[in-house]
Every structure is written in C-alpha cells, then in structure tokens.
Scaffold this motif. Structure first.
Motif, PDB file in Angstrom:
ATOM      1  N   GLU A  94       0.833  -1.198   0.000  1.00  0.00           N
ATOM      2  CA  GLU A  94       0.000   0.000   0.000  1.00  0.00           C
ATOM      3  C   GLU A  94       0.869   1.250   0.000  1.00  0.00           C
ATOM      4  O   GLU A  94       1.951   1.283   0.587  1.00  0.00           O
ATOM      5  CB  GLU A  94      -0.904   0.006   1.234  1.00  0.00           C
ATOM      6  CG  GLU A  94      -1.931   1.106   1.224  1.00  0.00           C
ATOM      7  CD  GLU A  94      -2.912   0.984   2.380  1.00  0.00           C
ATOM      8  OE1 GLU A  94      -3.590   1.981   2.655  1.00  0.00           O
ATOM      9  OE2 GLU A  94      -2.982  -0.083   2.994  1.00  0.00           O
ATOM     10  N   THR A  95       0.391   2.301  -0.665  1.00  0.00           N
ATOM     11  CA  THR A  95       1.073   3.590  -0.660  1.00  0.00           C
ATOM     12  C   THR A  95       0.486   4.445   0.448  1.00  0.00           C
ATOM     13  O   THR A  95      -0.730   4.516   0.615  1.00  0.00           O
ATOM     14  CB  THR A  95       0.893   4.301  -2.012  1.00  0.00           C
ATOM     15  OG1 THR A  95       1.458   3.480  -3.028  1.00  0.00           O
ATOM     16  CG2 THR A  95       1.573   5.653  -2.029  1.00  0.00           C
ATOM     17  N   VAL A  96       1.355   5.108   1.222  1.00  0.00           N
ATOM     18  CA  VAL A  96       0.930   5.959   2.324  1.00  0.00           C
ATOM     19  C   VAL A  96       1.434   7.370   2.049  1.00  0.00           C
ATOM     20  O   VAL A  96       2.639   7.577   1.849  1.00  0.00           O
ATOM     21  CB  VAL A  96       1.488   5.457   3.677  1.00  0.00           C
ATOM     22  CG1 VAL A  96       1.067   6.375   4.808  1.00  0.00           C
ATOM     23  CG2 VAL A  96       1.050   4.023   3.945  1.00  0.00           C
TER      24      VAL A  96
ATOM     25  N   ALA B  50       5.291  13.744   1.769  1.00  0.00           N
ATOM     26  CA  ALA B  50       6.087  12.524   1.638  1.00  0.00           C
ATOM     27  C   ALA B  50       5.187  11.368   1.235  1.00  0.00           C
ATOM     28  O   ALA B  50       3.979  11.406   1.448  1.00  0.00           O
ATOM     29  CB  ALA B  50       6.801  12.204   2.941  1.00  0.00           C
ATOM     30  N   ARG B  51       5.821  10.353   0.662  1.00  0.00           N
ATOM     31  CA  ARG B  51       5.084   9.159   0.247  1.00  0.00           C
ATOM     32  C   ARG B  51       5.880   7.929   0.664  1.00  0.00           C
ATOM     33  O   ARG B  51       7.070   7.826   0.377  1.00  0.00           O
ATOM     34  CB  ARG B  51       4.918   9.163  -1.269  1.00  0.00           C
ATOM     35  CG  ARG B  51       4.169   7.972  -1.792  1.00  0.00           C
ATOM     36  CD  ARG B  51       4.055   7.952  -3.295  1.00  0.00           C
ATOM     37  NE  ARG B  51       3.674   9.244  -3.819  1.00  0.00           N
ATOM     38  CZ  ARG B  51       4.104   9.741  -4.974  1.00  0.00           C
ATOM     39  NH1 ARG B  51       4.940   9.051  -5.720  1.00  0.00           N
ATOM     40  NH2 ARG B  51       3.698  10.908  -5.385  1.00  0.00           N
ATOM     41  N   LEU B  52       5.226   7.010   1.355  1.00  0.00           N
ATOM     42  CA  LEU B  52       5.821   5.709   1.683  1.00  0.00           C
ATOM     43  C   LEU B  52       5.316   4.712   0.648  1.00  0.00           C
ATOM     44  O   LEU B  52       4.116   4.549   0.479  1.00  0.00           O
ATOM     45  CB  LEU B  52       5.389   5.237   3.071  1.00  0.00           C
ATOM     46  CG  LEU B  52       6.053   5.873   4.269  1.00  0.00           C
ATOM     47  CD1 LEU B  52       5.403   5.368   5.554  1.00  0.00           C
ATOM     48  CD2 LEU B  52       7.520   5.553   4.289  1.00  0.00           C
ATOM     49  N   VAL B  53       6.244   4.073  -0.033  1.00  0.00           N
ATOM     50  CA  VAL B  53       5.880   3.081  -1.048  1.00  0.00           C
ATOM     51  C   VAL B  53       6.678   1.813  -0.788  1.00  0.00           C
ATOM     52  O   VAL B  53       7.762   1.866  -0.205  1.00  0.00           O
ATOM     53  CB  VAL B  53       6.150   3.589  -2.481  1.00  0.00           C
ATOM     54  CG1 VAL B  53       5.243   4.748  -2.822  1.00  0.00           C
ATOM     55  CG2 VAL B  53       7.595   3.978  -2.655  1.00  0.00           C
ATOM     56  N   PRO B  54       6.173   0.660  -1.222  1.00  0.00           N
ATOM     57  CA  PRO B  54       6.938  -0.574  -1.031  1.00  0.00           C
ATOM     58  C   PRO B  54       8.198  -0.557  -1.881  1.00  0.00           C
ATOM     59  O   PRO B  54       8.224   0.005  -2.977  1.00  0.00           O
ATOM     60  CB  PRO B  54       5.982  -1.676  -1.475  1.00  0.00           C
ATOM     61  CG  PRO B  54       4.958  -0.994  -2.306  1.00  0.00           C
ATOM     62  CD  PRO B  54       4.885   0.428  -1.850  1.00  0.00           C
ATOM     63  N   MET B  55       9.238  -1.177  -1.368  1.00  0.00           N
ATOM     64  CA  MET B  55      10.504  -1.293  -2.104  1.00  0.00           C
ATOM     65  C   MET B  55      10.341  -2.349  -3.182  1.00  0.00           C
ATOM     66  O   MET B  55       9.655  -3.348  -2.996  1.00  0.00           O
ATOM     67  CB  MET B  55      11.634  -1.726  -1.167  1.00  0.00           C
ATOM     68  CG  MET B  55      12.030  -0.692  -0.154  1.00  0.00           C
ATOM     69  SD  MET B  55      12.952   0.672  -0.855  1.00  0.00           S
ATOM     70  CE  MET B  55      14.415  -0.143  -1.412  1.00  0.00           C
TER      71      MET B  55
END
Length: 80
Positions: free
Chosen positions: A24-26, A36-41
């Motif tokens: 999931e993108t946060v 900011a955006r948290l994305v899976p590696m």
C-alpha cells in the motif's frame, strides 16, 4: 492509498511501514498538503548470467546474409 498527517505518522510509523510492506502507498501530509510518500521497495535486480548466453550465441551459426538484405527480401517477396 492511505493519507495521514505528520503527527499521526510519527505516532504510528511501524504500522505505516507494515502497510507499505503489504504493497500500500501511504501519503504523509503537513497542514493538509502532501509532503512525503511511503511506497513498497522493489526487489533488486539480479545480475545476468553471461555464460549461458554466450554458450547459446556461440552455438548458433552465422547468417548467410545481413539482416537488412534478409528483411528486404522478405518484404519484396510478400509484396509481389
């Protein structure tokens, strides 16, 4: 996609990381604006094994004519 403000992101960072690991993108916002955006590696690329490729290309015979002449002959034969 989850949107969360910075203060809540600080308090729940480990949960947000778990969400990103799950794909999931946060989006993290400050005063309502995305910052900011948290994305899976993505998985790192694996190196290519050259030996099997060289063995394959080394075992194929060379072409009798250049590729340009081969394509031109195929095109001309189909046209007429």
């Amino acid at each position: 996609m989850t949107t969360i403000n910075l203060a809540d992101a600080k308090a729940h960072l480990s949960d947000l990381i778990s969400q990103a690991e799950a794909g999931e993108t946060v989006i993290i916002t400050r005063r309502g604006k995305p910052v900011a955006r948290l994305v899976p590696m993505t998985a790192p690329r694996q190196p290519i094994a050259l030996a099997p490729m060289q063995a394959l290309t080394g075992s194929t015979p060379p072409q009798a004519q250049p590729a340009e002449a081969f394509v031109r002959a195929m095109r001309n034969d189909d046209r007429y």
